[in-house]
Each structure stands twice: as structure tokens, then as C-alpha cells.
Design a protein around this motif. Sequence first.
Motif, PDB file in Angstrom:
ATOM      1  N   GLY A  49       0.709  -1.122   0.115  1.00 26.65           N
ATOM      2  CA  GLY A  49      -0.144  -0.137   0.100  1.00 26.65           C
ATOM      3  C   GLY A  49       0.876   1.216   0.079  1.00 26.65           C
ATOM      4  O   GLY A  49       0.382   2.314  -0.447  1.00 26.65           O
ATOM      5  N   THR A  50       2.024   1.282   0.733  1.00 27.80           N
ATOM      6  CA  THR A  50       2.919   2.336   0.440  1.00 27.80           C
ATOM      7  C   THR A  50       3.435   2.805  -0.813  1.00 27.80           C
ATOM      8  O   THR A  50       3.943   3.731  -0.903  1.00 27.80           O
ATOM      9  CB  THR A  50       4.041   2.347   1.502  1.00 27.80           C
ATOM     10  N   ALA A  51       3.836   1.830  -1.604  1.00 28.26           N
ATOM     11  CA  ALA A  51       4.467   1.996  -3.033  1.00 28.26           C
ATOM     12  C   ALA A  51       3.508   1.919  -4.229  1.00 28.26           C
ATOM     13  O   ALA A  51       4.002   2.176  -5.071  1.00 28.26           O
ATOM     14  CB  ALA A  51       5.465   0.672  -2.942  1.00 28.26           C
ATOM     15  N   SER A  52       2.468   1.315  -3.844  1.00 25.88           N
ATOM     16  CA  SER A  52       1.624   1.208  -5.150  1.00 25.88           C
ATOM     17  C   SER A  52       0.070   1.447  -4.631  1.00 25.88           C
ATOM     18  O   SER A  52      -0.504   1.424  -3.591  1.00 25.88           O
ATOM     19  CB  SER A  52       1.756   0.011  -5.914  1.00 25.88           C
ATOM     20  N   LEU A 114       0.239  10.172  16.911  1.00 27.45           N
ATOM     21  CA  LEU A 114       0.225   9.813  15.647  1.00 27.45           C
ATOM     22  C   LEU A 114       1.438  10.366  14.725  1.00 27.45           C
ATOM     23  O   LEU A 114       1.582  10.596  13.712  1.00 27.45           O
ATOM     24  CB  LEU A 114      -0.858  10.034  15.047  1.00 27.45           C
ATOM     25  N   LEU A 116       4.601  10.133  13.231  1.00 21.02           N
ATOM     26  CA  LEU A 116       5.257   8.526  12.918  1.00 21.02           C
ATOM     27  C   LEU A 116       6.829   8.727  12.666  1.00 21.02           C
ATOM     28  O   LEU A 116       7.600   7.957  13.100  1.00 21.02           O
ATOM     29  CB  LEU A 116       4.653   8.123  11.573  1.00 21.02           C
ATOM     30  N   ASP A 117       7.266  10.101  12.296  1.00 18.55           N
ATOM     31  CA  ASP A 117       8.817   9.969  11.906  1.00 18.55           C
ATOM     32  C   ASP A 117       9.722  10.040  13.184  1.00 18.55           C
ATOM     33  O   ASP A 117      10.893  10.125  12.988  1.00 18.55           O
ATOM     34  CB  ASP A 117       8.930  11.311  11.044  1.00 18.55           C
ATOM     35  N   THR A 125       8.641   6.052   9.074  1.00 13.31           N
ATOM     36  CA  THR A 125       7.450   6.531   8.541  1.00 13.31           C
ATOM     37  C   THR A 125       6.772   5.474   7.793  1.00 13.31           C
ATOM     38  O   THR A 125       5.459   5.041   7.729  1.00 13.31           O
ATOM     39  CB  THR A 125       7.424   7.985   7.613  1.00 13.31           C
ATOM     40  N   VAL A 126       7.735   4.996   6.856  1.00  5.17           N
ATOM     41  CA  VAL A 126       7.240   3.856   6.030  1.00  5.17           C
ATOM     42  C   VAL A 126       6.686   2.472   6.804  1.00  5.17           C
ATOM     43  O   VAL A 126       5.805   2.119   6.662  1.00  5.17           O
ATOM     44  CB  VAL A 126       8.313   3.378   5.057  1.00  5.17           C
ATOM     45  N   THR A 129       3.715   3.243   8.886  1.00  2.00           N
ATOM     46  CA  THR A 129       2.630   3.305   7.789  1.00  2.00           C
ATOM     47  C   THR A 129       1.956   1.650   7.660  1.00  2.00           C
ATOM     48  O   THR A 129       0.954   1.429   7.645  1.00  2.00           O
ATOM     49  CB  THR A 129       2.860   4.032   6.765  1.00  2.00           C
ATOM     50  N   ILE A 132       0.247   0.005  10.545  1.00  2.00           N
ATOM     51  CA  ILE A 132      -1.029   0.511  10.309  1.00  2.00           C
ATOM     52  C   ILE A 132      -2.007   0.017   9.410  1.00  2.00           C
ATOM     53  O   ILE A 132      -2.868  -0.460   9.653  1.00  2.00           O
ATOM     54  CB  ILE A 132      -1.221   1.972  10.470  1.00  2.00           C
ATOM     55  N   GLU A 133      -1.573   0.069   8.372  1.00  2.00           N
ATOM     56  CA  GLU A 133      -2.204  -0.741   6.977  1.00  2.00           C
ATOM     57  C   GLU A 133      -2.491  -2.035   7.224  1.00  2.00           C
ATOM     58  O   GLU A 133      -3.746  -2.589   7.018  1.00  2.00           O
ATOM     59  CB  GLU A 133      -1.236  -0.426   5.592  1.00  2.00           C
TER      60      GLU A 133
END
Lengths: 184, 189
Positions: A49-52, A114, A116-117, A125-126, A129, A132-133
Motif C-alpha cells: 500500500g505504501t508503494a503502489s 500519531l 510517525l517520523d 514513517t514507511v 504506515t 497501520i495498514e
Amino acid sequence: MSDRNRSEGADDTTTRTRSEFTDSPVVTTTVRLLAPFVLTYGLFTLFHGTASVGGGFQGGVVGGAMVITVAFAFGIRPTAEWLDERALVALVVAGPVVFGVVALAGLASGGAFLQLDVLPIPKATVYATEAIEIGIGATVAAVIVVLFLRIADGYREPTVETPADLEGPGDADPSVGAGGASDD
Amino acid sequence: MTTLQVVAPTLEVAVSVALLSFVVVVAVLTAVVRDVLTAVVVFAAYSLGLAILWVLFHAPDVGLTEAAVGAGVTTALFLLAISQTVRPAGGRTLVDPRTVKPSSVVVALGVTVGLLLTVPALPPVGAADTPAFGPVSDFYLADAADRGVDNAVTAVLVVYRGFDTFGEIAVVFAAAVAVLAALGRETLA
């Protein structure tokens, strides 16, 4: 006139019968062949989800829809017994819990709720994320399956009862009943 | 000065027009068809047409959601619900116009006209001064890439609008809790 006669005569109305199994081998074979690919696509959508395109919601829905498709092809009751009830409930809870943990971890790391960084991991962050996804995907998929099974069951009489259920109707112990029957 | 521009009849425009027409037709069919099963199937076709439109409009994330939720899961839940209903045998395919309440038609037409009246207030397609082309979206696109999240949609959902998404997943969670509580059974199988 003919419409009125038709609506009054109960014999003339065709009731939609609920069959537990599809008789068609075309349906069952197709579902059997497609299910692994659909599930793989759902998981890919979830994890990627983070890349596409996609993410937790989309991947979770595709995964949940796969279970629903299997239920339509092989019967809702057998599918419900095949599923591990405790795992399903754990998946339902996973999303809010993971989201809350990650959110509070930002707070504990000296950032904001919340944020993230600030997490003490590489590419914070990645990976936050992604976590969470995955939580969202688990919850969405499990909630869809729960809604489907509960609605399918809620509209009809409880036909299949194990003896343990009949002896203790108020007993909510999850180890007895259908949950235990799936351990074979 | 929202004059309609004459768009070149490219393949994309042709497909868009065809899909939009298809969506309108199946939306009307969903309302006027008499058999509920047919209505559910037609409604799924409506969602599928919308999903393809989203992809055509460069919103594949929304398209994926529309296809999976609108055409897939919602249809399955509707099928479950109507599986306990009685299907009238034979008869006409469409709803008898004489059985439609005039007040329903008035309300439907009123809402439709009211929504259509707001269309001229929308900015023209591709207008440079809309918020979508402001500095905020530039920041999101650049910052999300800097953070390593290539899908800007996911970045907005989780990184920049995480609080909203937290609320959304709470709503999804609450749906399962509500169904389990309302149907009075804590076990699933």
C-alpha cells in the motif's frame, strides 16, 4: 385481475430456497482455482500500500470478499465452521489496537500523537504506515466476514446446534460449540 | 466563465461518455426494475461502471475500493438479505407506474434538480486556481516521496490524516461490535 390472483395464491409464488451448497461443479471449481490468486492479490494490495495502488482498506476488502465467495460456493455454514473464531475476533481487534499502539509510540518517542517520523526505527514513517495498514486490513477483512456470517445466521432459525449448545443455551464459553468442532 | 469546452473525441472521452451513460441507465434500472434480485445485480453493475470510471479518472485507489466494496461485498450482503424474501412469479419486468407514489417521484426529482443546480458552481475541469493545484498538494506529493511513501493516497490517509483514519477504523470495528451485540450472539459459527 391476474396480478391479484397471483399475489393471493401462495402456491403460485416461488420461494427462493436457500441451499447450503451450490450444485454446480463449475462454480465450486472456479472458486477453488481462483481463491488463492484473489487472496494473494488482496495481500499484495495490503502489503504494497505504501508503494503502489491500494492499502489496508482495499486489501482487507478483497481478502474478506474471497471468504464470502468461498462461502457462497461451498456453503455458509461449513465456511463458518472452517474459520477459527478466536482468530477472527483477534483480527477484528487488530486494527484499532495496532493504530493506537503506533499512535502512542509517537507520543512515547517524544513526538506528538500519531507522529510517525520520530519512532526509533529506520524508515520510521514507511514501516509505521505499513504496520497501520496491516492492522486496518486485518480488521476490515475480519469485520466483513463477521458481518456476512452474522447476517446470514441472524435471519434464520438456528438449525445446526451441537449437543453442548443445547444443554447450555446461555453458556457463552467459546471453547464449546462450533468453535470446538472446527478442531478436527 | 464556465463555458463548456469542446473536447476532442479521443478514445478516453468516448469511453467516459459510454461509461457515464451506462451508469445512468443502470441507476435508473435499479429503481424501476420489479424483481429485487435483478435490482441487486443491476446495482452491482452500477458500482462496477463507477469503478472503471474512477480508474479512467486516474483515481485507481477509489476504483479498487468501489469495485471491492460496492460491486462485491455490498452485493453479497444484499443477496443474503433478499434470500429470505419471496420472489413474485412471472408478471412484468418493470414496476407498474400506477403503484409509484407521486410524492416519491417529487422528492426524487427535487433532490436531483437541487444537486444539478450546484453543478455550475463547480470549477471547470483542469482549472489552475482550484485548491487541488495549490501549494498544499505540492507539499504532500514532495514530502510523501521524501518519507519513502510513494503512494500519496496512502500517505495522506495514514501520515497526514491519521486521526481521521483512526476514526474510520474505529467505525469499522464498531460495526462488527454492533452487529454482534444487536443479534445477541457472541459466537460466530
